[in-house]
Write a protein that holds these residues in place. Sequence first.
Motif, mmCIF file in Angstrom:
data_model
loop_
_atom_site.group_PDB
_atom_site.id
_atom_site.type_symbol
_atom_site.label_atom_id
_atom_site.label_comp_id
_atom_site.label_asym_id
_atom_site.label_seq_id
_atom_site.Cartn_x
_atom_site.Cartn_y
_atom_site.Cartn_z
ATOM 1 N N LEU A 1 41.892 39.829 33.557
ATOM 2 C CA LEU A 1 41.393 40.921 34.394
ATOM 3 C C LEU A 1 42.543 41.829 34.833
ATOM 4 C CD1 LEU A 1 38.882 38.981 36.683
ATOM 5 C CD2 LEU A 1 38.321 40.475 34.752
ATOM 6 N N PRO A 2 42.246 43.115 35.079
ATOM 7 C CA PRO A 2 43.300 44.033 35.549
ATOM 8 C C PRO A 2 43.888 43.559 36.876
ATOM 9 C CG PRO A 2 41.331 45.246 34.878
ATOM 10 C CD PRO A 2 40.955 43.794 34.886
ATOM 11 N N MET A 3 45.203 43.499 36.939
ATOM 12 C CA MET A 3 45.911 43.088 38.152
ATOM 13 C C MET A 3 46.846 44.201 38.592
ATOM 14 S SD MET A 3 46.809 39.061 37.621
ATOM 15 C CE MET A 3 45.622 37.955 36.874
ATOM 16 N N GLU B 1 32.823 44.215 39.855
ATOM 17 C CA GLU B 1 32.236 44.770 38.635
ATOM 18 C C GLU B 1 31.460 43.716 37.856
ATOM 19 O OE1 GLU B 1 35.512 46.389 36.487
ATOM 20 O OE2 GLU B 1 35.839 48.040 37.906
ATOM 21 N N LYS B 2 31.698 42.442 38.184
ATOM 22 C CA LYS B 2 31.060 41.338 37.461
ATOM 23 C C LYS B 2 29.681 40.976 38.003
ATOM 24 C CE LYS B 2 34.717 40.669 34.907
ATOM 25 N NZ LYS B 2 34.679 40.966 33.449
ATOM 26 N N VAL B 3 29.338 41.495 39.188
ATOM 27 C CA VAL B 3 28.046 41.145 39.794
ATOM 28 C C VAL B 3 27.387 42.381 40.387
ATOM 29 C CG1 VAL B 3 28.596 38.743 40.334
ATOM 30 C CG2 VAL B 3 29.180 40.531 41.977
ATOM 31 N N GLY C 1 47.836 40.350 41.927
ATOM 32 C CA GLY C 1 46.508 39.773 41.941
ATOM 33 C C GLY C 1 45.441 40.739 41.467
ATOM 34 N N VAL C 2 44.234 40.251 41.455
ATOM 35 C CA VAL C 2 43.073 41.011 40.994
ATOM 36 C C VAL C 2 42.411 41.674 42.197
ATOM 37 C CG1 VAL C 2 40.820 40.869 39.867
ATOM 38 C CG2 VAL C 2 42.720 39.419 39.071
ATOM 39 N N PRO C 3 42.290 42.997 42.199
ATOM 40 C CA PRO C 3 41.588 43.652 43.308
ATOM 41 C C PRO C 3 40.136 43.179 43.406
ATOM 42 C CG PRO C 3 42.791 45.256 41.968
ATOM 43 C CD PRO C 3 42.812 43.963 41.213
ATOM 44 N N SER D 1 42.150 43.719 50.195
ATOM 45 C CA SER D 1 41.778 42.335 49.886
ATOM 46 C C SER D 1 41.853 42.110 48.380
ATOM 47 C CB SER D 1 40.361 42.039 50.386
ATOM 48 O OG SER D 1 40.257 42.210 51.787
ATOM 49 N N PHE D 2 42.327 40.938 47.979
ATOM 50 C CA PHE D 2 42.518 40.679 46.553
ATOM 51 C C PHE D 2 42.606 39.181 46.296
ATOM 52 C CE2 PHE D 2 46.582 41.210 48.597
ATOM 53 C CZ PHE D 2 47.393 40.219 48.073
#
Length: 202
Positions: free
Chosen positions: A68-70, A100-102, A92-94, A133-134
């Motif tokens: 995933l984009p970090m 975007e996954k849900v 980390g991942v935002p 937050s991430f």
Amino acid sequence: MEMEWKRADEAQADHASRVPPGQRLTAGFPVLHHGEVPYYRDMGKWDLRLFGLVEDETVISYGDFMKLPMREFGNDIHCVTTWSKLDNRWDGVPVAVIMEKVKLKPEAKFVMLHAEEGWTTNLPLEDFLRETSFLAVRHNGELLTPDHGYPVRMVVPHLYFWKSAKWLRGIEFLAADKPGFWERNGYHMYGDPWKSERYDFD
């Protein structure tokens, strides 16, 4: 020499303005947790579950999570046990990428973070969704150690650090707020360090 003193005074004043009431600065990174520290030998067994008030439950494998984009985040962190650590650098991942996954159902207003050992903590959805937050995988250039939440920990820097769940395994979306592990054991339901919201009577 006078300029050096002036710069030192300015730096001290800047640090003081960033430390909430009742906190003290530390250069270290204290380790506090409940239960055993999980050690992962097979990352094929790790996944992150997104569930609750979503149209379709989603499970992200470790391999897919690491793709995933970090990006890099910088923040100060404040522990309810009164230490603060400034100028942390994370990778980390935002949260926006995770979302975007849900697709949330409209009644979703709160989040329960689920970690290893059955550990949980709650927060309002709007706090979870903040740009600050991430989901962290590195701290100050190094992979998280097991003591600090490897492989993935939530980071919600504007709240006391117990809200930044280590060993994250699930994100549950809820209609109503309910206490997590520490909240059931006397900690504040929200945990704003600038209001000293440490315990349920604060």
